[in-house]
Enzyme design. Structure first.
Site, PDB file in Angstrom:
ATOM      1  N   ALA A  29       0.846  -1.197   0.000  1.00 37.31           N
ATOM      2  CA  ALA A  29       0.000   0.000   0.000  1.00 37.31           C
ATOM      3  C   ALA A  29       0.876   1.240   0.000  1.00 37.31           C
ATOM      4  O   ALA A  29       2.094   1.155  -0.160  1.00 37.31           O
ATOM      5  CB  ALA A  29      -0.906  -0.015   1.224  1.00 37.31           C
ATOM      6  N   ASN A  30       0.269   2.412   0.148  1.00 40.62           N
ATOM      7  CA  ASN A  30       1.029   3.655   0.290  1.00 40.62           C
ATOM      8  C   ASN A  30       0.354   4.533   1.322  1.00 40.62           C
ATOM      9  O   ASN A  30      -0.705   4.196   1.848  1.00 40.62           O
ATOM     10  CB  ASN A  30       1.168   4.353  -1.080  1.00 40.62           C
ATOM     11  N   ARG A  31       0.946   5.684   1.622  1.00 38.31           N
ATOM     12  CA  ARG A  31       0.511   6.502   2.749  1.00 38.31           C
ATOM     13  C   ARG A  31      -0.642   7.455   2.440  1.00 38.31           C
ATOM     14  O   ARG A  31      -0.974   8.306   3.250  1.00 38.31           O
ATOM     15  CB  ARG A  31       1.688   7.330   3.282  1.00 38.31           C
TER      16      ARG A  31
END
Ligand code: C5P
Length: 220
Positions: A29-31
């Site tokens: 995932a990413n932030r």
């Protein structure tokens, strides 16, 4: 809703991160929190637009007054975006994962003593794909560009490469507090040049952009 400068206009917003599965319990995932996309969906709905809001697994709940389509992966987001067409404007605020695991495991990967090796595959660029459509292309296609260096040059090149009309570029270097934060500081880049918007709440960026979209659709 149903009144305002965007009344009767159908617009699409993508928002949030995507999750790319490794196996049934793990993902990459990413932030992205979804805050900017959510603020934008809200602002467009407040101007009367009929908003289709395609969101990955965001930290913040979707805004009121929009049609929410929940997705997990980039592939699902792409499907949902195509299914939402035709729209008059499309804003791609989602932080789509650039890569997915080429062959996600159908069962949980076990700890065997040998380290797993993940082979990646490139995800489709949804924004570029939609901007490149013929008859079905939305009249206005807007992207975001999260950059960490040479923000304006990279974003302007990205606008041209992806074929979108406008790009909002921001500096997501560590220390700016933008990714996952409540404020944003953007460069608004069009064919005509660059406007530097001051640092402001993501809601304010959203309202400014929504107003510009309303202007553009009224002119066009
Ligand atoms: O290339 P980059 O990811 O920096 O481009 C950012 C812009 O492209 C954003 O508007 C994002 O929503 C969109 N994008 C997309 N599909 C991808 C990658 C990015 O729609 N696979």
């Amino acid at each position: 809703f149903g009144q305002g400068p965007l009344a009767g206009r159908r617009v699409l917003v993508t928002s949030g991160p995507t999750h790319e599965p490794i196996d049934p319990v793990r993902y990459i995932a990413n932030r992205s929190s979804g805050a900017q996309g959510t603020a934008l969906g809200r602002a467009l709905a407040e101007l009367g637009a009929e908003v289709v809001f395609v969101t990955g697994p965001a930290d913040v709940p979707p805004p009121p007054g929009v049609e929410v389509v929940r997705v997990r992966t980039a592939a699902e987001m792409r499907e949902a975006v195509h299914a939402a067409l035709p729209v008059e404007a499309a804003v791609f605020a989602a932080a789509v994962a650039d890569w997915r695991v080429a062959e996600a495991s159908a069962s949980k990967i076990k700890k065997t003593g040998e380290l797993p090796v993940l082979r990646m595959a490139e995800n489709p660029d949804i924004l570029a794909e939609i901007a490149g459509l013929g008859a079905d292309r939305p009249g206005l296609v807007v992207g975001f560009a999260a950059e960490t260096d040479e923000v304006e040059a990279h974003a302007a090149a990205k606008r041209a490469r992806k074929g979108c009309d406008w790009i909002l570029a921001n500096d997501v270097s560590e220390g700016t507090g933008i990714m996952g934060g409540t404020e944003n500081e953007v460069l608004f880049i069009t064919e005509g040049g660059t406007e530097r918007w001051p640092r402001m709440a993501k809601e304010t960026v959203a309202r400014r952009l929504a107003a510009r979209i309303a202007e553009a659709l009224q002119e066009g």
